[in-house]
Design a protein around this motif. Structure first.
Motif, PDB file in Angstrom:
ATOM      1  N   THR A   1       0.798  -1.335  -0.109  1.00 42.66           N
ATOM      2  CA  THR A   1       0.061  -0.109   0.104  1.00 42.66           C
ATOM      3  C   THR A   1       0.678   1.279  -0.035  1.00 42.66           C
ATOM      4  OG1 THR A   1      -1.771  -1.134   1.106  1.00 42.66           O
ATOM      5  CG2 THR A   1      -1.763   1.239   1.188  1.00 42.66           C
ATOM      6  N   LEU A   2       2.154   1.361   0.800  1.00 43.56           N
ATOM      7  CA  LEU A   2       2.976   2.448   0.970  1.00 43.56           C
ATOM      8  C   LEU A   2       3.545   2.736  -0.469  1.00 43.56           C
ATOM      9  CD1 LEU A   2       4.372   4.544   2.408  1.00 43.56           C
ATOM     10  CD2 LEU A   2       6.010   2.956   3.016  1.00 43.56           C
ATOM     11  N   PHE A   3       3.959   1.539  -1.338  1.00 42.93           N
ATOM     12  CA  PHE A   3       4.804   1.749  -2.341  1.00 42.93           C
ATOM     13  C   PHE A   3       3.704   2.355  -3.446  1.00 42.93           C
ATOM     14  CE2 PHE A   3       8.094  -0.446  -0.450  1.00 42.93           C
ATOM     15  CZ  PHE A   3       9.378   0.338  -0.981  1.00 42.93           C
ATOM     16  N   VAL A   4       2.494   1.587  -3.663  1.00 44.08           N
ATOM     17  CA  VAL A   4       1.562   2.156  -4.468  1.00 44.08           C
ATOM     18  C   VAL A   4       1.015   3.430  -4.236  1.00 44.08           C
ATOM     19  CG1 VAL A   4      -0.808   1.666  -5.271  1.00 44.08           C
ATOM     20  CG2 VAL A   4       0.813  -0.389  -5.003  1.00 44.08           C
ATOM     21  N   SER A   5       0.813   4.030  -3.113  1.00 47.37           N
ATOM     22  CA  SER A   5       0.415   5.264  -2.841  1.00 47.37           C
ATOM     23  C   SER A   5       1.588   6.363  -3.253  1.00 47.37           C
ATOM     24  CB  SER A   5       0.185   5.421  -1.389  1.00 47.37           C
ATOM     25  OG  SER A   5      -0.873   4.527  -0.762  1.00 47.37           O
ATOM     26  N   LEU A   6       2.824   5.921  -2.965  1.00 43.15           N
ATOM     27  CA  LEU A   6       3.832   6.764  -3.350  1.00 43.15           C
ATOM     28  C   LEU A   6       3.941   7.049  -4.754  1.00 43.15           C
ATOM     29  CD1 LEU A   6       6.838   5.957  -0.733  1.00 43.15           C
ATOM     30  CD2 LEU A   6       5.637   8.210  -0.792  1.00 43.15           C
ATOM     31  N   ALA A   7       3.727   6.043  -5.512  1.00 41.97           N
ATOM     32  CA  ALA A   7       4.041   5.878  -6.912  1.00 41.97           C
ATOM     33  C   ALA A   7       2.769   6.937  -7.792  1.00 41.97           C
ATOM     34  CB  ALA A   7       3.851   4.473  -7.477  1.00 41.97           C
ATOM     35  N   PHE A   8       1.582   6.746  -7.057  1.00 37.14           N
ATOM     36  CA  PHE A   8       0.520   7.685  -7.626  1.00 37.14           C
ATOM     37  C   PHE A   8       0.509   9.144  -7.151  1.00 37.14           C
ATOM     38  CE2 PHE A   8      -1.233   3.605  -8.736  1.00 37.14           C
ATOM     39  CZ  PHE A   8      -2.331   3.930  -9.794  1.00 37.14           C
ATOM     40  N   ALA A   9       0.957   9.074  -5.760  1.00 36.15           N
ATOM     41  CA  ALA A   9       1.399  10.581  -5.379  1.00 36.15           C
ATOM     42  C   ALA A   9       2.436  11.320  -6.060  1.00 36.15           C
ATOM     43  CB  ALA A   9       1.520  10.512  -3.842  1.00 36.15           C
TER      44      ALA A   9
END
Length: 222
Positions: free
Chosen positions: A126-134
Protein backbone atom coordinates in the motif's frame (compact mmCIF):
# COMPACT_ATOMS: atom_id res chain seq x y z
CA UNK A 1 14.32 26.27 -7.26
CA UNK A 2 13.52 26.52 -3.54
CA UNK A 3 13.88 30.35 -3.30
CA UNK A 4 11.88 30.84 -6.50
CA UNK A 5 9.08 28.53 -5.34
CA UNK A 6 8.78 30.11 -1.89
CA UNK A 7 8.91 33.60 -3.38
CA UNK A 8 6.37 32.87 -6.09
CA UNK A 9 3.16 33.61 -4.09
CA UNK A 10 4.58 36.99 -3.04
CA UNK A 11 5.90 38.00 -6.47
CA UNK A 12 4.53 40.65 -8.79
CA UNK A 13 2.28 43.42 -7.55
CA UNK A 14 1.98 43.38 -3.75
CA UNK A 15 -1.71 44.16 -3.88
CA UNK A 16 -2.39 41.25 -6.22
CA UNK A 17 -0.32 38.91 -4.05
CA UNK A 18 -2.14 39.96 -0.88
CA UNK A 19 -5.51 39.60 -2.61
CA UNK A 20 -4.66 36.12 -3.89
CA UNK A 21 -3.51 34.91 -0.48
CA UNK A 22 -6.57 36.45 1.16
CA UNK A 23 -8.96 34.77 -1.29
CA UNK A 24 -7.19 31.39 -1.14
CA UNK A 25 -7.01 31.35 2.64
CA UNK A 26 -10.59 32.57 2.84
CA UNK A 27 -11.76 29.71 0.62
CA UNK A 28 -10.05 27.23 2.96
CA UNK A 29 -11.77 28.88 5.90
CA UNK A 30 -15.12 28.78 4.09
CA UNK A 31 -14.60 25.05 3.42
CA UNK A 32 -14.97 24.39 7.15
CA UNK A 33 -18.59 25.57 6.87
CA UNK A 34 -19.33 24.57 3.25
CA UNK A 35 -17.31 21.43 2.47
CA UNK A 36 -15.75 20.70 -0.93
CA UNK A 37 -17.25 23.52 -3.03
CA UNK A 38 -14.77 26.30 -2.05
CA UNK A 39 -11.86 23.92 -2.53
CA UNK A 40 -12.84 23.41 -6.18
CA UNK A 41 -11.84 27.05 -6.74
CA UNK A 42 -8.55 26.47 -4.90
CA UNK A 43 -7.77 23.47 -7.11
CA UNK A 44 -8.67 25.54 -10.17
CA UNK A 45 -6.23 28.24 -9.11
CA UNK A 46 -3.44 25.71 -8.49
CA UNK A 47 -4.04 24.17 -11.93
CA UNK A 48 -3.68 27.69 -13.31
CA UNK A 49 -0.32 28.01 -11.54
CA UNK A 50 0.82 24.77 -13.16
CA UNK A 51 -0.26 26.13 -16.56
CA UNK A 52 1.36 29.55 -16.40
CA UNK A 53 4.50 29.02 -14.31
CA UNK A 54 7.79 28.16 -15.99
CA UNK A 55 11.46 29.02 -15.52
CA UNK A 56 10.85 32.69 -16.33
CA UNK A 57 10.25 35.20 -13.58
CA UNK A 58 6.62 35.87 -14.50
CA UNK A 59 4.09 37.46 -12.18
CA UNK A 60 2.09 34.86 -10.25
CA UNK A 61 -1.42 33.90 -11.31
CA UNK A 62 -4.39 35.56 -9.65
CA UNK A 63 -7.96 34.41 -9.05
CA UNK A 64 -9.28 37.10 -11.42
CA UNK A 65 -6.92 36.51 -14.34
CA UNK A 66 -8.24 36.29 -16.99
CA UNK A 67 -11.17 38.38 -15.89
CA UNK A 68 -14.87 38.24 -16.61
CA UNK A 69 -17.12 35.24 -17.07
CA UNK A 70 -14.55 33.50 -19.24
CA UNK A 71 -12.02 33.66 -16.41
CA UNK A 72 -14.55 32.38 -13.88
CA UNK A 73 -15.49 29.49 -16.17
CA UNK A 74 -11.81 28.62 -16.65
CA UNK A 75 -11.30 28.61 -12.88
CA UNK A 76 -14.33 26.37 -12.27
CA UNK A 77 -13.48 24.03 -15.15
CA UNK A 78 -9.88 23.68 -13.99
CA UNK A 79 -11.10 23.04 -10.46
CA UNK A 80 -13.56 20.34 -11.48
CA UNK A 81 -11.16 18.59 -13.86
CA UNK A 82 -8.27 18.91 -11.40
CA UNK A 83 -10.40 17.39 -8.65
CA UNK A 84 -11.37 14.58 -11.02
CA UNK A 85 -7.70 13.83 -11.73
CA UNK A 86 -6.89 13.84 -7.99
CA UNK A 87 -9.73 11.40 -7.33
CA UNK A 88 -8.68 9.19 -10.25
CA UNK A 89 -5.10 9.01 -8.96
CA UNK A 90 -6.40 8.21 -5.46
CA UNK A 91 -8.67 5.32 -6.45
CA UNK A 92 -6.02 2.64 -6.83
CA UNK A 93 -4.23 3.32 -3.49
CA UNK A 94 -7.58 3.39 -1.70
CA UNK A 95 -8.67 0.12 -3.32
CA UNK A 96 -5.35 -1.53 -2.47
CA UNK A 97 -5.61 -0.32 1.13
CA UNK A 98 -9.21 -1.51 1.42
CA UNK A 99 -8.44 -4.90 -0.13
CA UNK A 100 -5.47 -5.38 2.18
CA UNK A 101 -7.40 -4.75 5.37
CA UNK A 102 -10.49 -6.56 4.17
CA UNK A 103 -8.37 -9.63 3.42
CA UNK A 104 -6.77 -9.51 6.83
CA UNK A 105 -9.81 -8.69 8.93
CA UNK A 106 -12.31 -10.59 6.80
CA UNK A 107 -10.19 -13.70 6.97
CA UNK A 108 -9.82 -13.37 10.73
CA UNK A 109 -6.12 -13.89 10.28
CA UNK A 110 -4.16 -14.16 13.46
CA UNK A 111 -1.50 -11.52 13.95
CA UNK A 112 0.90 -14.33 14.78
CA UNK A 113 2.91 -15.90 12.00
CA UNK A 114 1.05 -15.67 8.67
CA UNK A 115 -1.18 -12.86 9.90
CA UNK A 116 1.75 -10.65 10.84
CA UNK A 117 3.41 -11.35 7.50
CA UNK A 118 0.19 -10.41 5.67
CA UNK A 119 0.00 -7.12 7.57
CA UNK A 120 3.63 -6.32 6.75
CA UNK A 121 3.35 -7.23 3.05
CA UNK A 122 0.00 -5.48 2.66
CA UNK A 123 1.18 -2.34 4.41
CA UNK A 124 4.39 -2.19 2.38
CA UNK A 125 2.49 -2.72 -0.88
CA UNK A 126 0.00 0.00 0.00
CA UNK A 127 2.82 2.40 0.87
CA UNK A 128 4.66 1.91 -2.43
CA UNK A 129 1.48 2.07 -4.51
CA UNK A 130 0.43 5.27 -2.74
CA UNK A 131 3.85 6.84 -3.24
CA UNK A 132 3.85 5.94 -6.94
CA UNK A 133 0.51 7.65 -7.54
CA UNK A 134 1.34 10.62 -5.29
CA UNK A 135 4.63 11.06 -7.13
CA UNK A 136 3.07 11.17 -10.59
CA UNK A 137 0.01 13.24 -9.61
CA UNK A 138 1.68 16.68 -10.00
CA UNK A 139 2.89 15.72 -13.48
CA UNK A 140 -0.64 14.59 -14.34
CA UNK A 141 -2.07 17.91 -13.13
CA UNK A 142 0.51 19.80 -15.19
CA UNK A 143 -0.49 17.72 -18.20
CA UNK A 144 -4.14 18.58 -17.54
CA UNK A 145 -3.35 22.27 -17.23
CA UNK A 146 -1.30 22.51 -20.40
CA UNK A 147 -2.71 19.89 -22.72
CA UNK A 148 -6.02 18.59 -21.40
CA UNK A 149 -7.58 15.64 -19.64
CA UNK A 150 -6.37 13.05 -22.15
CA UNK A 151 -2.72 13.90 -21.43
CA UNK A 152 -3.35 13.73 -17.69
CA UNK A 153 -4.47 10.10 -17.93
CA UNK A 154 -1.81 9.08 -20.45
CA UNK A 155 0.77 6.98 -18.51
CA UNK A 156 3.56 7.37 -21.13
CA UNK A 157 3.24 11.17 -21.21
CA UNK A 158 3.02 11.55 -17.44
CA UNK A 159 5.80 9.05 -16.78
CA UNK A 160 8.14 10.79 -19.24
CA UNK A 161 7.71 14.04 -17.32
CA UNK A 162 8.09 12.39 -13.91
CA UNK A 163 11.28 10.43 -14.57
CA UNK A 164 13.77 13.27 -14.50
CA UNK A 165 16.08 14.37 -11.72
CA UNK A 166 14.65 17.89 -11.95
CA UNK A 167 11.13 16.61 -11.36
CA UNK A 168 12.22 14.41 -8.44
CA UNK A 169 13.84 17.38 -6.75
CA UNK A 170 10.81 19.58 -7.38
CA UNK A 171 8.44 16.90 -6.13
CA UNK A 172 10.40 16.63 -2.87
CA UNK A 173 10.30 20.41 -2.42
CA UNK A 174 6.55 20.54 -3.07
CA UNK A 175 5.76 17.50 -0.93
CA UNK A 176 7.79 18.94 1.95
CA UNK A 177 5.94 22.26 1.67
CA UNK A 178 2.58 20.49 1.75
CA UNK A 179 3.68 18.35 4.68
CA UNK A 180 4.68 21.40 6.69
CA UNK A 181 1.45 23.16 5.72
CA UNK A 182 -0.70 20.22 6.79
CA UNK A 183 1.20 19.86 10.07
CA UNK A 184 0.88 23.55 10.98
CA UNK A 185 -2.61 24.21 9.63
CA UNK A 186 -4.49 22.27 12.30
CA UNK A 187 -2.88 23.83 15.39
CA UNK A 188 -3.06 27.31 13.81
CA UNK A 189 -6.69 27.01 12.68
CA UNK A 190 -7.96 28.59 15.88
CA UNK A 191 -5.87 31.64 15.03
CA UNK A 192 -7.26 31.56 11.45
CA UNK A 193 -3.75 32.11 10.12
CA UNK A 194 -3.43 28.35 9.53
CA UNK A 195 -5.81 28.49 6.55
CA UNK A 196 -3.73 31.19 4.86
CA UNK A 197 -0.43 29.47 5.62
CA UNK A 198 -1.76 26.24 4.12
CA UNK A 199 -2.83 28.00 0.92
CA UNK A 200 0.53 29.79 0.68
CA UNK A 201 2.39 26.48 0.91
CA UNK A 202 0.02 24.87 -1.62
CA UNK A 203 0.98 27.59 -4.09
CA UNK A 204 4.66 27.06 -3.27
CA UNK A 205 4.25 23.36 -4.04
CA UNK A 206 2.44 24.04 -7.33
CA UNK A 207 5.12 26.53 -8.40
CA UNK A 208 7.90 24.06 -7.59
CA UNK A 209 6.17 21.26 -9.49
CA UNK A 210 5.53 23.49 -12.49
CA UNK A 211 9.24 24.27 -12.72
CA UNK A 212 10.11 20.62 -12.17
CA UNK A 213 7.94 19.56 -15.09
CA UNK A 214 9.37 22.35 -17.22
CA UNK A 215 7.59 25.18 -18.98
CA UNK A 216 7.60 23.50 -22.40
CA UNK A 217 6.41 20.05 -21.32
CA UNK A 218 2.88 19.20 -22.51
CA UNK A 219 2.55 22.59 -24.22
CA UNK A 220 0.83 22.20 -27.53
CA UNK A 221 0.05 18.57 -26.78
CA UNK A 222 3.66 17.42 -26.32
Amino acid sequence: MIPEAFGYPLGGDRGDAAETLAVGGGLHLLATFLPVVPLVFVVGYLVGVLRTTDDAEDDPATFRSPGGLAGLWTLVRDGLLGSLVVVAYSVVPVVVLGATFYGILGGNASLDGVGSLAVAVGGTTTLFVSLAFAYTLPAALAALARSGLRAAVSPPAVWAAATTGRYFYAWCVGASALGVGAALAVPLERLVVGFFLLFYLEVVAAAAWARGVGGKRFAGGD
